[in-house]
Design a protein around this motif. Structure first.
Motif, PDB file in Angstrom:
ATOM      1  N   GLY A   1       0.813  -1.213   0.000  1.00 55.10           N
ATOM      2  CA  GLY A   1       0.000   0.000   0.000  1.00 55.10           C
ATOM      3  C   GLY A   1       0.842   1.256   0.000  1.00 55.10           C
ATOM      4  N   GLN A   2       1.921   1.243   0.790  1.00 54.94           N
ATOM      5  CA  GLN A   2       2.824   2.385   0.850  1.00 54.94           C
ATOM      6  C   GLN A   2       3.517   2.585  -0.492  1.00 54.94           C
ATOM      7  OE1 GLN A   2       3.272   4.622   3.387  1.00 54.94           O
ATOM      8  NE2 GLN A   2       4.644   5.747   2.044  1.00 54.94           N
ATOM      9  N   ARG A   3       3.941   1.492  -1.110  1.00 51.52           N
ATOM     10  CA  ARG A   3       4.595   1.597  -2.418  1.00 51.52           C
ATOM     11  C   ARG A   3       3.629   2.148  -3.463  1.00 51.52           C
ATOM     12  NH1 ARG A   3       5.937  -3.358  -5.489  1.00 51.52           N
ATOM     13  NH2 ARG A   3       5.402  -2.438  -7.451  1.00 51.52           N
ATOM     14  N   GLY A   4       2.378   1.701  -3.409  1.00 47.90           N
ATOM     15  CA  GLY A   4       1.376   2.214  -4.342  1.00 47.90           C
ATOM     16  C   GLY A   4       1.163   3.703  -4.170  1.00 47.90           C
ATOM     17  N   LEU A   5       1.108   4.165  -2.923  1.00 51.60           N
ATOM     18  CA  LEU A   5       0.947   5.601  -2.655  1.00 51.60           C
ATOM     19  C   LEU A   5       2.183   6.366  -3.116  1.00 51.60           C
ATOM     20  CD1 LEU A   5      -0.664   7.947  -1.480  1.00 51.60           C
ATOM     21  CD2 LEU A   5       0.301   7.378   0.771  1.00 51.60           C
ATOM     22  N   ASP A   6       3.361   5.810  -2.845  1.00 52.65           N
ATOM     23  CA  ASP A   6       4.598   6.450  -3.309  1.00 52.65           C
ATOM     24  C   ASP A   6       4.588   6.619  -4.827  1.00 52.65           C
ATOM     25  OD1 ASP A   6       5.564   6.507  -0.699  1.00 52.65           O
ATOM     26  OD2 ASP A   6       6.884   4.770  -0.968  1.00 52.65           O
ATOM     27  N   ASP A   7       4.207   5.544  -5.533  1.00 51.58           N
ATOM     28  CA  ASP A   7       4.162   5.594  -6.998  1.00 51.58           C
ATOM     29  C   ASP A   7       3.140   6.614  -7.491  1.00 51.58           C
ATOM     30  OD1 ASP A   7       6.085   3.600  -7.008  1.00 51.58           O
ATOM     31  OD2 ASP A   7       4.686   1.994  -7.542  1.00 51.58           O
ATOM     32  N   LEU A   8       1.976   6.638  -6.851  1.00 55.46           N
ATOM     33  CA  LEU A   8       0.921   7.576  -7.227  1.00 55.46           C
ATOM     34  C   LEU A   8       1.397   9.023  -7.056  1.00 55.46           C
ATOM     35  CD1 LEU A   8      -2.107   8.050  -8.001  1.00 55.46           C
ATOM     36  CD2 LEU A   8      -2.540   8.140  -5.537  1.00 55.46           C
ATOM     37  N   VAL A   9       1.962   9.322  -5.904  1.00 54.95           N
ATOM     38  CA  VAL A   9       2.404  10.687  -5.626  1.00 54.95           C
ATOM     39  C   VAL A   9       3.578  11.084  -6.525  1.00 54.95           C
ATOM     40  CG1 VAL A   9       3.379  12.213  -3.852  1.00 54.95           C
ATOM     41  CG2 VAL A   9       1.471  10.701  -3.287  1.00 54.95           C
ATOM     42  N   THR A  10       4.478  10.152  -6.808  1.00 57.28           N
ATOM     43  CA  THR A  10       5.603  10.447  -7.708  1.00 57.28           C
ATOM     44  C   THR A  10       5.093  10.813  -9.100  1.00 57.28           C
ATOM     45  OG1 THR A  10       7.120   9.032  -6.481  1.00 57.28           O
ATOM     46  CG2 THR A  10       7.678   9.490  -8.784  1.00 57.28           C
ATOM     47  N   ALA A  11       4.168  10.025  -9.627  1.00 56.57           N
ATOM     48  CA  ALA A  11       3.612  10.312 -10.956  1.00 56.57           C
ATOM     49  C   ALA A  11       2.831  11.623 -10.947  1.00 56.57           C
ATOM     50  CB  ALA A  11       2.728   9.159 -11.418  1.00 56.57           C
ATOM     51  N   ALA A  12       2.039  11.845  -9.909  1.00 54.76           N
ATOM     52  CA  ALA A  12       1.263  13.080  -9.816  1.00 54.76           C
ATOM     53  C   ALA A  12       2.182  14.291  -9.692  1.00 54.76           C
ATOM     54  CB  ALA A  12       0.309  13.014  -8.625  1.00 54.76           C
ATOM     55  N   SER A  13       3.294  14.131  -8.992  1.00 50.89           N
ATOM     56  CA  SER A  13       4.242  15.225  -8.825  1.00 50.89           C
ATOM     57  C   SER A  13       4.831  15.654 -10.163  1.00 50.89           C
ATOM     58  CB  SER A  13       5.357  14.807  -7.862  1.00 50.89           C
ATOM     59  OG  SER A  13       6.236  15.886  -7.644  1.00 50.89           O
ATOM     60  N   GLN A  14       5.129  14.692 -11.012  1.00 47.55           N
ATOM     61  CA  GLN A  14       5.670  15.015 -12.338  1.00 47.55           C
ATOM     62  C   GLN A  14       4.654  15.814 -13.153  1.00 47.55           C
ATOM     63  OE1 GLN A  14       6.705  11.118 -13.771  1.00 47.55           O
ATOM     64  NE2 GLN A  14       8.619  11.062 -12.614  1.00 47.55           N
ATOM     65  N   THR A  15       3.403  15.403 -13.093  1.00 48.08           N
ATOM     66  CA  THR A  15       2.351  16.121 -13.825  1.00 48.08           C
ATOM     67  C   THR A  15       2.122  17.498 -13.227  1.00 48.08           C
ATOM     68  OG1 THR A  15       1.308  14.042 -14.448  1.00 48.08           O
ATOM     69  CG2 THR A  15      -0.053  16.022 -14.596  1.00 48.08           C
ATOM     70  N   LEU A  16       2.096  17.570 -11.893  1.00 37.82           N
ATOM     71  CA  LEU A  16       1.888  18.862 -11.236  1.00 37.82           C
ATOM     72  C   LEU A  16       3.018  19.833 -11.579  1.00 37.82           C
ATOM     73  CD1 LEU A  16       0.297  20.715  -9.392  1.00 37.82           C
ATOM     74  CD2 LEU A  16       1.477  19.659  -7.432  1.00 37.82           C
ATOM     75  N   ALA A  17       4.235  19.339 -11.636  1.00 39.28           N
ATOM     76  CA  ALA A  17       5.358  20.208 -12.012  1.00 39.28           C
ATOM     77  C   ALA A  17       5.146  20.773 -13.415  1.00 39.28           C
ATOM     78  CB  ALA A  17       6.680  19.440 -11.931  1.00 39.28           C
ATOM     79  N   ALA A  18       4.677  19.938 -14.334  1.00 39.25           N
ATOM     80  CA  ALA A  18       4.412  20.409 -15.699  1.00 39.25           C
ATOM     81  C   ALA A  18       3.260  21.411 -15.719  1.00 39.25           C
ATOM     82  CB  ALA A  18       4.100  19.224 -16.611  1.00 39.25           C
ATOM     83  N   LEU A  19       2.196  21.129 -14.981  1.00 39.82           N
ATOM     84  CA  LEU A  19       1.031  22.018 -14.958  1.00 39.82           C
ATOM     85  C   LEU A  19       1.355  23.368 -14.317  1.00 39.82           C
ATOM     86  CD1 LEU A  19      -1.793  19.516 -13.917  1.00 39.82           C
ATOM     87  CD2 LEU A  19      -1.550  20.651 -16.133  1.00 39.82           C
ATOM     88  N   SER A  20       2.237  23.359 -13.332  1.00 38.76           N
ATOM     89  CA  SER A  20       2.539  24.586 -12.591  1.00 38.76           C
ATOM     90  C   SER A  20       3.813  25.274 -13.085  1.00 38.76           C
ATOM     91  CB  SER A  20       2.659  24.272 -11.097  1.00 38.76           C
ATOM     92  OG  SER A  20       3.784  23.443 -10.832  1.00 38.76           O
ATOM     93  N   SER A  21       4.279  24.897 -14.269  1.00 35.24           N
ATOM     94  CA  SER A  21       5.509  25.461 -14.839  1.00 35.24           C
ATOM     95  C   SER A  21       6.686  25.328 -13.879  1.00 35.24           C
ATOM     96  CB  SER A  21       5.301  26.923 -15.230  1.00 35.24           C
ATOM     97  OG  SER A  21       4.281  27.039 -16.195  1.00 35.24           O
ATOM     98  N   GLY A  22       6.748  24.200 -13.203  1.00 37.85           N
ATOM     99  CA  GLY A  22       7.863  23.907 -12.315  1.00 37.85           C
ATOM    100  C   GLY A  22       7.764  24.489 -10.921  1.00 37.85           C
ATOM    101  N   GLN A  23       6.664  25.146 -10.598  1.00 40.00           N
ATOM    102  CA  GLN A  23       6.548  25.759  -9.272  1.00 40.00           C
ATOM    103  C   GLN A  23       6.377  24.728  -8.168  1.00 40.00           C
ATOM    104  OE1 GLN A  23       3.561  28.817  -8.757  1.00 40.00           O
ATOM    105  NE2 GLN A  23       3.954  28.959  -6.560  1.00 40.00           N
ATOM    106  N   PHE A  24       5.595  23.671  -8.424  1.00 40.23           N
ATOM    107  CA  PHE A  24       5.256  22.736  -7.355  1.00 40.23           C
ATOM    108  C   PHE A  24       5.712  21.314  -7.638  1.00 40.23           C
ATOM    109  CE2 PHE A  24       1.629  25.812  -7.116  1.00 40.23           C
ATOM    110  CZ  PHE A  24       1.956  26.365  -5.885  1.00 40.23           C
ATOM    111  N   ASP A  25       6.132  20.647  -6.593  1.00 39.38           N
ATOM    112  CA  ASP A  25       6.273  19.194  -6.555  1.00 39.38           C
ATOM    113  C   ASP A  25       5.327  18.710  -5.471  1.00 39.38           C
ATOM    114  OD1 ASP A  25       8.269  18.677  -8.509  1.00 39.38           O
ATOM    115  OD2 ASP A  25       9.817  19.342  -7.118  1.00 39.38           O
TER     116      ASP A  25
END
Length: 107
Positions: free
Chosen positions: A3-27
């Motif tokens: 479960g922890q690994r699944g959450l880690d993977d989810l947040v890692t993938a979401a972080s990459q998308t969020l960085a793109a959406l926010s022009s690098g402002q957020f991880d």
């Protein structure tokens, strides 16, 4: 701790998308079930996602939804239950033209 690994993977993938959406402002990161952003425009301050503005919350929510969709697709390909569709109701109609363009071109 699958479960922890699944959450880690989810947040890692979401972080990459969020960085793109926010022009690098957020991880995006997490700790003990709580989500945080690292705000690179504020000396890499780590703050709760609850402090995000409406537009920033939209970006973080969309990033998480896209990451979850991808994760579900990967699980289905590996033989888990299949989900044929996912519906995102994230308020696209409330976005200004520039933000809508950024969101539409991020996948």
């Amino acid at each position: 701790m699958a479960g922890q690994r699944g959450l880690d993977d989810l947040v890692t993938a979401a972080s990459q998308t969020l960085a793109a959406l926010s022009s690098g402002q957020f991880d995006l990161t997490h700790d003990k079930g709580d989500l945080f952003v690292i705000d690179h425009a504020d000396a890499d301050a780590r703050r709760s996602v609850r402090t995000l503005s409406g537009g920033e919350t939209f970006q973080a929510s969309l990033a998480l939804a896209l990451a979850l969709s991808s994760q579900i697709s990967a699980l289905a390909a590996a033989g888990a239950a299949r989900l044929d569709s996912i519906f995102l109701d994230e308020g696209f109609g409330t976005l200004d033209a520039e933000t809508l363009e950024v969101v539409a071109t991020t996948a």
